[in-house]
Motif scaffolding. Structure first.
Motif, PDB file in Angstrom:
ATOM      1  N   SER A 172     -16.901 -36.231  22.308  1.00 56.20           N
ATOM      2  CA  SER A 172     -15.699 -35.940  21.555  1.00 56.20           C
ATOM      3  C   SER A 172     -15.778 -34.564  20.910  1.00 56.20           C
ATOM      4  N   VAL A 173     -14.613 -34.051  20.478  1.00 55.69           N
ATOM      5  CA  VAL A 173     -14.583 -32.756  19.792  1.00 55.69           C
ATOM      6  C   VAL A 173     -14.859 -32.928  18.306  1.00 55.69           C
ATOM      7  N   TYR A 174     -15.024 -34.172  17.854  1.00 58.54           N
ATOM      8  CA  TYR A 174     -15.246 -34.390  16.429  1.00 58.54           C
ATOM      9  C   TYR A 174     -16.245 -35.515  16.176  1.00 58.54           C
ATOM     10  N   ARG A 175     -16.759 -35.531  14.968  1.00 56.22           N
ATOM     11  CA  ARG A 175     -17.599 -36.616  14.477  1.00 56.22           C
ATOM     12  C   ARG A 175     -17.005 -37.106  13.169  1.00 56.22           C
ATOM     13  N   LEU A 176     -17.200 -38.373  12.850  1.00 57.66           N
ATOM     14  CA  LEU A 176     -16.841 -38.895  11.547  1.00 57.66           C
ATOM     15  C   LEU A 176     -18.126 -39.110  10.765  1.00 57.66           C
ATOM     16  N   GLY A 177     -18.196 -38.494   9.595  1.00 61.45           N
ATOM     17  CA  GLY A 177     -19.422 -38.533   8.805  1.00 61.45           C
ATOM     18  C   GLY A 177     -19.287 -39.418   7.579  1.00 61.45           C
ATOM     19  N   ASP A 178     -19.441 -38.813   6.409  1.00 59.66           N
ATOM     20  CA  ASP A 178     -19.448 -39.530   5.145  1.00 59.66           C
ATOM     21  C   ASP A 178     -18.191 -40.385   4.989  1.00 59.66           C
ATOM     22  N   ARG A 188     -14.903 -38.206   6.038  1.00 62.74           N
ATOM     23  CA  ARG A 188     -15.102 -36.810   6.425  1.00 62.74           C
ATOM     24  C   ARG A 188     -15.125 -36.687   7.943  1.00 62.74           C
ATOM     25  N   GLY A 189     -14.312 -35.795   8.474  1.00 63.14           N
ATOM     26  CA  GLY A 189     -14.325 -35.484   9.893  1.00 63.14           C
ATOM     27  C   GLY A 189     -14.914 -34.095  10.109  1.00 63.14           C
ATOM     28  N   GLU A 190     -15.767 -33.962  11.111  1.00 60.72           N
ATOM     29  CA  GLU A 190     -16.411 -32.683  11.403  1.00 60.72           C
ATOM     30  C   GLU A 190     -16.135 -32.297  12.851  1.00 60.72           C
ATOM     31  N   ILE A 191     -15.695 -31.059  13.050  1.00 58.56           N
ATOM     32  CA  ILE A 191     -15.349 -30.580  14.377  1.00 58.56           C
ATOM     33  C   ILE A 191     -16.600 -30.033  15.069  1.00 58.56           C
ATOM     34  N   VAL A 192     -16.856 -30.536  16.260  1.00 56.28           N
ATOM     35  CA  VAL A 192     -18.042 -30.118  17.024  1.00 56.28           C
ATOM     36  C   VAL A 192     -17.842 -28.695  17.546  1.00 56.28           C
ATOM     37  N   GLY A 193     -18.829 -27.836  17.316  1.00 55.15           N
ATOM     38  CA  GLY A 193     -18.770 -26.478  17.832  1.00 55.15           C
ATOM     39  C   GLY A 193     -17.703 -25.618  17.186  1.00 55.15           C
ATOM     40  N   ALA A 194     -17.339 -25.937  15.944  1.00 51.16           N
ATOM     41  CA  ALA A 194     -16.299 -25.159  15.257  1.00 51.16           C
ATOM     42  C   ALA A 194     -16.724 -23.703  15.133  1.00 51.16           C
ATOM     43  N   TRP A 218      -6.178 -32.121  16.329  1.00 48.94           N
ATOM     44  CA  TRP A 218      -5.273 -31.061  15.861  1.00 48.94           C
ATOM     45  C   TRP A 218      -6.060 -30.007  15.069  1.00 48.94           C
ATOM     46  N   ALA A 219      -6.967 -30.471  14.205  1.00 47.79           N
ATOM     47  CA  ALA A 219      -7.777 -29.549  13.404  1.00 47.79           C
ATOM     48  C   ALA A 219      -8.644 -28.655  14.293  1.00 47.79           C
ATOM     49  N   ALA A 220      -9.203 -29.234  15.356  1.00 48.76           N
ATOM     50  CA  ALA A 220     -10.025 -28.442  16.281  1.00 48.76           C
ATOM     51  C   ALA A 220      -9.198 -27.356  16.951  1.00 48.76           C
ATOM     52  N   ARG A 221      -7.976 -27.680  17.347  1.00 50.53           N
ATOM     53  CA  ARG A 221      -7.113 -26.687  17.997  1.00 50.53           C
ATOM     54  C   ARG A 221      -6.660 -25.592  17.042  1.00 50.53           C
ATOM     55  N   ASN A 222      -6.679 -25.897  15.742  1.00 46.58           N
ATOM     56  CA  ASN A 222      -6.180 -24.944  14.756  1.00 46.58           C
ATOM     57  C   ASN A 222      -7.289 -24.312  13.922  1.00 46.58           C
ATOM     58  N   ASN A 223      -8.491 -24.309  14.487  1.00 44.19           N
ATOM     59  CA  ASN A 223      -9.599 -23.539  13.934  1.00 44.19           C
ATOM     60  C   ASN A 223     -10.114 -24.046  12.588  1.00 44.19           C
ATOM     61  N   TYR A 224     -10.156 -25.365  12.421  1.00 41.46           N
ATOM     62  CA  TYR A 224     -10.775 -25.956  11.236  1.00 41.46           C
ATOM     63  C   TYR A 224     -12.129 -26.553  11.622  1.00 41.46           C
ATOM     64  N   ALA A 225     -13.017 -26.603  10.639  1.00 44.28           N
ATOM     65  CA  ALA A 225     -14.349 -27.146  10.877  1.00 44.28           C
ATOM     66  C   ALA A 225     -14.538 -28.518  10.242  1.00 44.28           C
ATOM     67  N   VAL A 226     -13.833 -28.765   9.143  1.00 47.23           N
ATOM     68  CA  VAL A 226     -14.003 -30.013   8.393  1.00 47.23           C
ATOM     69  C   VAL A 226     -12.637 -30.560   7.987  1.00 47.23           C
ATOM     70  N   VAL A 227     -12.477 -31.871   8.136  1.00 53.82           N
ATOM     71  CA  VAL A 227     -11.274 -32.563   7.674  1.00 53.82           C
ATOM     72  C   VAL A 227     -11.691 -33.562   6.597  1.00 53.82           C
TER      73      VAL A 227
END
Length: 244
Positions: free
Chosen positions: A64-70, A82-88, A119-128
């Motif tokens: 996936s392009v993201y991980r769910l953390g805390d 907390r969502g984290e974008i892989v390879g941001a 959506w966050a990955a496509r718009n250049n975010y690293a953390v949600v």
């Protein structure tokens, strides 16, 4: 048409299809082409975070392009995810305020978390940072009993969690509302809660909030499941949001 995995020949079923309460299992493209509009929406949402049978969530996140953390959960409440974008390629962060949490946590995703993180990955975010107006967990809003008090629906630690995340996030991190039209008891309390959160945000120096894409039904900030490829951040009027 096919609704909830069953065949119905009645055109009226297009209006009453209970797709939001049942999983959709389809075997072919031909089956999918026969879905009523509501069922098709449900199918796409499920597929957004679906994983192959017998594959665990670790394998899902590996691809996936993201991980769910805390994930901060207490009983029937989720105060933070907390969502984290892989390879941001940036360190940009975004705070997403939803209506109430569903079942997503650090070990499992859901359709909304998946759509927002993509959506966050496509718009250049690293953390949600996922927060909620109401911390009570419910996959369907109408599952929340009208017998539960307002304070119980909001959650004892919800305000303090919001303040903590705003303190820790970088300055000028956008705060985005995204939940669509409230239903059930949440509809009754929505306006009051938006005004409370507005006060908390202004106390932390947040003067502007955002939405993604056009308003839902011309009134409400678009739900995260509808954050499609071309929608962008737009300013959301605090007071207009509270009046709905």
């Amino acid at each position: 048409i096919i609704r909830c995995g069953k065949i119905s020949r009645s055109p009226a079923s297009r209006r009453i299809c209970p797709v939001w309460r049942s999983p959709i299992r389809l075997r072919s493209k031909a089956d999918r082409s026969s879905l009523c509009p509501a069922a098709a929406t449900r199918f796409r949402a499920n597929r957004a975070c679906a994983r192959p049978k017998n594959e665990n969530m670790n394998s899902f996140f590996e691809n996936s392009v993201y991980r769910l953390g805390d994930a901060r959960l207490e009983g029937d409440y989720r105060y933070y995810l907390r969502g984290e974008i892989v390879g941001a390629k940036s360190d940009n962060e975004i705070v997403v305020v939803q209506l109430n949490p569903s079942k997503a946590n650090s070990n499992r995703s859901d359709a909304t978390a998946g759509k927002v993180c993509n959506w966050a990955a496509r718009n250049n975010y690293a953390v949600v940072h996922f927060l909620n107006l109401f911390a009570r967990i419910a996959t369907i809003q109408t599952e929340i009993s009208r017998q539960i008090s307002y304070k119980q629906i909001v959650g004892e630690k919800n305000d303090s969690q919001l303040i903590e995340i705003l303190k820790s996030a970088p300055k000028n991190t956008p705060v985005v509302f995204g939940y669509g039209e409230p239903d059930g008891v949440l509809c009754l309390h929505h306006s009051k809660r938006v005004l409370e959160v507005e006060t908390l945000l202004k106390q932390r120096g947040v003067e502007k909030i955002f939405r993604v894409g056009p308003l839902s039904n011309g009134k409400f900030p678009r739900h995260g499941r509808a954050w499609n490829k071309n929608v962008q951040l737009e300013t959301l009027d605090f007071h207009a949001a509270a009046k709905n």
